[in-house]
Design an enzyme around this catalytic site. Structure first.
Site, PDB file in Angstrom:
ATOM      1  N   GLY A 155       0.816  -1.217   0.000  1.00 35.45           N
ATOM      2  CA  GLY A 155       0.000   0.000   0.000  1.00 35.45           C
ATOM      3  C   GLY A 155       0.848   1.265   0.000  1.00 35.45           C
ATOM      4  N   ASP A 156       1.880   1.263   0.809  1.00 30.58           N
ATOM      5  CA  ASP A 156       2.782   2.422   0.855  1.00 30.58           C
ATOM      6  C   ASP A 156       3.469   2.620  -0.493  1.00 30.58           C
ATOM      7  OD1 ASP A 156       2.193   2.932   3.526  1.00 30.58           O
ATOM      8  OD2 ASP A 156       3.826   1.681   4.250  1.00 30.58           O
ATOM      9  N   ALA A 157       3.876   1.510  -1.099  1.00 25.03           N
ATOM     10  CA  ALA A 157       4.532   1.600  -2.407  1.00 25.03           C
ATOM     11  C   ALA A 157       3.559   2.138  -3.449  1.00 25.03           C
ATOM     12  CB  ALA A 157       5.059   0.230  -2.829  1.00 25.03           C
TER      13      ALA A 157
ATOM     14  N   GLY B 143       3.307   5.851  -3.041  1.00 25.44           N
ATOM     15  CA  GLY B 143       4.505   6.517  -3.555  1.00 25.44           C
ATOM     16  C   GLY B 143       4.497   6.612  -5.073  1.00 25.44           C
TER      17      GLY B 143
END
Length: 86
Positions: free
Chosen positions: A42-44, A47
């Site tokens: 999710g963070d990727a 980004g």
């Protein structure tokens, strides 16, 4: 500024809502054998998405970049990324 809401759903479509309109984008298929660790996906995605949004790209390009980044991350364990992604 317009508010953008993004719903990621793993391998199911990614939905993006802007000004009352919802658009769904298919997630590119990835062989399940390549998935090592889903932590950080999710963070990727965020980004990748934001990198293109800040560059002025359209939503489809932003989502594509998010999908790409998430798929790179889930193919390795933890934060051990080696080399340059394809």
């Amino acid at each position: 500024k317009k508010r953008i809401v993004v719903f990621t759903q793993g391998s199911s479509c990614t939905c993006v809502a802007v000004e009352g309109k919802v658009t769904c984008y298919e997630v590119p298929k990835l062989d399940a054998k390549k998935i090592v660790d889903s932590n950080g996906a999710g963070d990727a995605f965020v980004g990748g998405f934001l990198s293109q949004q800040l560059a002025g790209a359209d939503l489809a390009t932003c989502v594509d970049a998010g999908h790409y980044a998430a798929q790179v991350v889930i193919q390795s364990s933890g934060t051990n990324l080696e080399g340059k992604p394809e």
